[in-house]
Design a protein around this motif. Structure first.
Motif, mmCIF file in Angstrom:
data_model
loop_
_atom_site.group_PDB
_atom_site.id
_atom_site.type_symbol
_atom_site.label_atom_id
_atom_site.label_comp_id
_atom_site.label_asym_id
_atom_site.label_seq_id
_atom_site.Cartn_x
_atom_site.Cartn_y
_atom_site.Cartn_z
ATOM 1 N N LEU A 262 0.833 -1.206 0.000
ATOM 2 C CA LEU A 262 0.000 0.000 0.000
ATOM 3 C C LEU A 262 0.870 1.259 0.000
ATOM 4 C CD1 LEU A 262 -2.864 -0.985 2.459
ATOM 5 C CD2 LEU A 262 -3.120 -0.379 0.059
ATOM 6 N N PHE A 263 1.954 1.229 0.772
ATOM 7 C CA PHE A 263 2.868 2.365 0.825
ATOM 8 C C PHE A 263 3.486 2.617 -0.562
ATOM 9 C CE2 PHE A 263 7.345 3.730 1.383
ATOM 10 C CZ PHE A 263 7.110 5.009 1.872
ATOM 11 N N GLY B 96 7.878 -7.268 -12.858
ATOM 12 C CA GLY B 96 7.202 -8.413 -12.230
ATOM 13 C C GLY B 96 7.461 -8.543 -10.747
ATOM 14 N N ILE B 97 8.481 -7.808 -10.233
ATOM 15 C CA ILE B 97 8.870 -8.003 -8.825
ATOM 16 C C ILE B 97 7.789 -7.527 -7.859
ATOM 17 C CG2 ILE B 97 10.537 -7.316 -7.035
ATOM 18 C CD1 ILE B 97 12.669 -7.264 -9.292
ATOM 19 N N LEU B 98 7.231 -6.333 -8.128
ATOM 20 C CA LEU B 98 6.253 -5.759 -7.192
ATOM 21 C C LEU B 98 4.961 -6.583 -7.110
ATOM 22 C CD1 LEU B 98 6.377 -3.323 -5.299
ATOM 23 C CD2 LEU B 98 5.100 -2.036 -6.986
ATOM 24 N N PRO B 99 4.332 -6.988 -8.246
ATOM 25 C CA PRO B 99 3.130 -7.832 -8.128
ATOM 26 C C PRO B 99 3.402 -9.153 -7.394
ATOM 27 C CG PRO B 99 3.324 -6.979 -10.354
ATOM 28 C CD PRO B 99 4.588 -6.613 -9.651
ATOM 29 N N PHE B 100 4.576 -9.739 -7.642
ATOM 30 C CA PHE B 100 4.916 -10.983 -6.940
ATOM 31 C C PHE B 100 5.063 -10.727 -5.441
ATOM 32 C CE2 PHE B 100 8.262 -13.684 -5.105
ATOM 33 C CZ PHE B 100 7.611 -14.902 -5.172
ATOM 34 N N PHE C 290 -8.889 -12.646 3.532
ATOM 35 C CA PHE C 290 -7.571 -12.059 3.358
ATOM 36 C C PHE C 290 -7.078 -12.237 1.937
ATOM 37 C CE2 PHE C 290 -6.445 -10.839 7.627
ATOM 38 C CZ PHE C 290 -5.504 -9.855 7.362
ATOM 39 N N LEU C 291 -7.343 -13.402 1.371
ATOM 40 C CA LEU C 291 -6.910 -13.674 -0.002
ATOM 41 C C LEU C 291 -7.563 -12.672 -0.963
ATOM 42 C CD1 LEU C 291 -5.264 -15.542 -1.807
ATOM 43 C CD2 LEU C 291 -7.266 -16.966 -2.069
ATOM 44 N N PHE C 292 -8.810 -12.324 -0.682
ATOM 45 C CA PHE C 292 -9.537 -11.364 -1.518
ATOM 46 C C PHE C 292 -8.868 -9.993 -1.455
ATOM 47 C CE2 PHE C 292 -13.417 -8.710 -2.402
ATOM 48 C CZ PHE C 292 -13.513 -9.083 -3.734
ATOM 49 N N ILE D 229 -5.111 -6.019 -3.970
ATOM 50 C CA ILE D 229 -3.820 -5.330 -3.939
ATOM 51 C C ILE D 229 -2.974 -5.747 -5.137
ATOM 52 C CG2 ILE D 229 -1.626 -5.316 -2.674
ATOM 53 C CD1 ILE D 229 -3.240 -4.687 -0.227
ATOM 54 N N LEU D 230 -3.099 -7.018 -5.538
ATOM 55 C CA LEU D 230 -2.384 -7.505 -6.731
ATOM 56 C C LEU D 230 -2.838 -6.720 -7.967
ATOM 57 C CD1 LEU D 230 -0.555 -9.686 -8.145
ATOM 58 C CD2 LEU D 230 -2.644 -11.005 -8.455
#
Length: 639
Positions: free
Chosen positions: A288-289, A504-508, A533-535, A540-541
């Motif tokens: 989020l940050f 790809g690093i940030l989404p992972f 939580f998964l939702f 966030i993904l």
């Protein structure tokens, strides 16, 4: 009129609830509890034998255990069959709230073949799974580091390895005496009770008796008349050729304060809960940050750029400018292999729809672990029906790229991804079949899958495509020049491969902690239940994929490189590469898989998961970039 509407509405709600209960597709907490009077028969069902070392399930009766008079298979849904569940009846029958001691189930004399089968399963640490009133059997264990904490192991081990005192030879011993505990919650008003727990303590006992064996023989090692019970495995039952094994069990009933609606809590509330929650929250805060930072930079930079461009007074000044405005005549030029891009975007939309709806249902509690196979069945059916959106989005994009052969593009959308996945799945299934495992999908189920694909999914993709192609083409906000502009030489950090791998690093990073739990639930046979939580992680993904792609796309356009179509897809899609690398790391650090076939299965299935993740994240990144470029180029005045 209002009364009729009310009746119709209530009838609709009732029908829907009936469908949920009858179809056994969803678990609505508190819908259909079963009440048992004292003395009612309780029939224990047996499920597959499972091992985290081989990942190959086998049916219970693949080992020479005691058989009932006639083996009856329980009706299974599509998800259960694909998971390798084989639920059958068993000779274990209890009477509600009537304890039993030393019940003899049967006597088996092992020959060389059956002794070898038992030894192999003990060697591979196979566990026996049973079910009573839809509750799986668990073994309560004390944690070595925290004596007060009880953890539950699903199913009991077939046996164990050990040595006799003074001997160095390792022997195999079988768990042939089961001490069941059935926990029940009694209704204070009536005499009926509901089952809220099903536990077992397995023992290995070399049973002894006097004289010749017959059905009325009394055991000296376990005798209810002499009040002699089995409390330890000090004289265990060895597994070897010509050895006699007598299978016995005890049942005790224990009143519990746990209500029926909460009976699954003990199964789901696993150890280390707080650490897991903390790590997930920590991950969310970091992401989020980062997202906030990215959004702030983007808004400030873009706002300044657009203001500056719109204040330019002369054409000469515009020509002196560098940056993203210079490529306005090329930015919407159709990419190379545009038809393939349409196919992948359509498939990604299909995936996105399936995962979004599945997660909403799961978060609302419809797909609880108590409904075995429900999650997989729901995902398969949703995938099939989301074909409509795949066809529509693929055709809209194809028409925008001025494509004319929409039927060809539609066929590719309907077949490309499923065909690749089905080919990998077919090879893996053949390997499982070769191992004679119950995890092999039967021919009938394979036919059902093919029917879902050809009979429902393909026609829906065509319907979606037809509707999408009939709509007017999406207009570009700026005109495209006839002659493509030359792209200047790029800095090393703007090289396509480098920027794609960085993207790809940030989404992972947004999903990798959650990924650990998901892999553990799949490969170490634990329940995954924190769908809420998964939702949040999924949302966030989406945000992360969108923002990282927009940022890198903006830098790319600023350096006068207008080939953004494919790069936007690959930027966020490259997170799938990190996912596969993490799965490889997980395999070598957390799993104890020794068989080559099991290793091939693991990497085969993880390859399918990574491919699906690539399609999903790539599509999110593509649409974010598509929206972003249209937004900025429609915001500036082009002379």
């Amino acid at each position: 009129m209002a009364n009729h509407r009310s009746v119709a509405f209530h009838f609709w709600i009732y029908s829907l609830l009936l469908l949920f209960v009858q179809g056994n597709c969803f678990y609505l907490p508190g819908v259909a509890p079963e009440d048992f009077e004292k003395g009612d028969l309780l029939k224990v069902k047996v499920n597959k034998l499972t091992s985290t070392k081989t990942q190959l399930p086998f049916s219970y009766y693949s080992l020479p255990y005691c058989h009932p008079g006639r083996i009856i298979d329980s009706a299974e849904n599509l998800g259960e069959v694909l998971r390798g569940d084989r639920i059958e009846n068993s000779p274990y029958v209890f009477k509600m709230r009537e304890p039993q001691m030393c019940n003899v189930v049967c006597r088996v004399i092992l020959d060389a073949k059956t002794a070898k089968e038992f030894k192999e399963k003990i060697e591979d640490e196979y566990r026996v799974n049973m079910i009573l009133d839809n509750l799986p059997l668990v073994v309560p264990l004390r944690r070595s580091d925290q004596e007060s904490v009880t953890i539950y192991q699903h199913g009991f081990h077939v046996g164990l390895k050990g040595q006799y005192t003074g001997s160095k030879d390792e022997k195999h011993f079988i768990h042939n005496h089961l001490q069941f505990t059935v926990k029940f919650h009694k209704d204070p008003l009536t005499d009926s009770a509901r089952i809220v727990g099903f536990e077992v303590k397995p023992f290995s006992v070399k049973h002894e008796y006097e004289g010749q064996w017959n059905e009325k023989t009394r055991l000296t090692t376990c005798d209810p008349h002499a009040k002699r019970t089995v409390t330890n495995s000090d004289s265990p039952q060895e597994v070897d050729e010509n050895k006699e094994i007598i299978f016995t069990y005890d049942v005790e009933f224990e009143a519990s304060d746990v209500k029926w609606a909460y009976r699954w809590d003990t199964y789901l509330l696993m150890a280390d809960d707080q650490i897991h929650w903390f790590s997930i929250v920590n991950s969310l805060m970091i992401v989020l940050f980062l997202s906030g930072m990215v959004a702030m930079i983007m808004l400030r930079t873009l706002y300044r750029d657009i203001s500056k461009y719109n204040q330019l007074e002369t054409q000469e000044e515009a020509q002196e400018e560098t940056g993203w405005k210079l490529v306005h005549g090329d930015v919407f030029r159709p990419p190379t292999n545009s038809d393939l891009l349409c196919v992948y975007v359509g498939t990604g939309v299909q995936f996105f729809g399936m995962i979004l709806v599945t997660m909403i249902f799961a978060a609302l509690g419809f797909l609880s672990p108590s409904n075995r196979g429900g999650l997989m069945t729901a995902m398969l059916l949703l995938w099939v029906f989301m074909g409509l959106f795949a066809g529509y989005s693929s055709a809209r994009l194809y028409k925008m790229f001025k494509g004319t052969e929409w039927k060809k593009s539609t066929l590719k959308t309907a077949f490309m991804f499923p065909a690749i996945v089905f080919a990998i799945f077919f090879v893996l299934n053949a390997l499982i079949w070769g191992q004679k495992s119950s995890g092999a999908v039967p021919f009938g189920t394979m036919f059902a899958l093919v029917f879902l694909w050809f009979g429902i999914s393909v026609p829906l993709v065509f319907v979606g495509s037809y509707v999408g192609f009939k709509k007017p083409a999406i207009e570009d906000p700026v005109k495209t020049n006839k002659i493509p502009r030359q792209i200047p030489e790029q800095a090393w950090y703007m090289h396509p491969i480098f920027s794609i791998l960085i993207g790809g690093i940030l989404p992972f990073g947004a999903v990798f902690i959650e990924l650990f739990f998901i892999l553990t639930s799949i490969w170490l046979q634990q329940f995954y239940y924190i769908f809420g939580f998964l939702f949040i992680v999924f949302l966030i993904l989406i945000v992360t994929c969108a923002e990282i792609t927009i940022v890198l796309c903006y830098f790319q356009l600023c350096s006068e490189d207008y080939l953004w179509w494919w790069r936007s897809y690959l930027t966020s899609g490259s997170s799938a590469l990190y996912l596969f690398l993490y799965a490889t790391f997980y395999f070598f650090t957390k799993l104890e898989i020794t068989k080559p076939v099991s290793g091939v299965l693991y990497f085969g299935y993880m390859l399918i998961v990574s491919y699906a993740f690539f399609v999903l994240t790539g599509t999110i990144g593509f649409y974010a970039c598509f929206w972003f470029t249209r937004l900025i180029y429609s915001s500036v005045k082009i002379d």
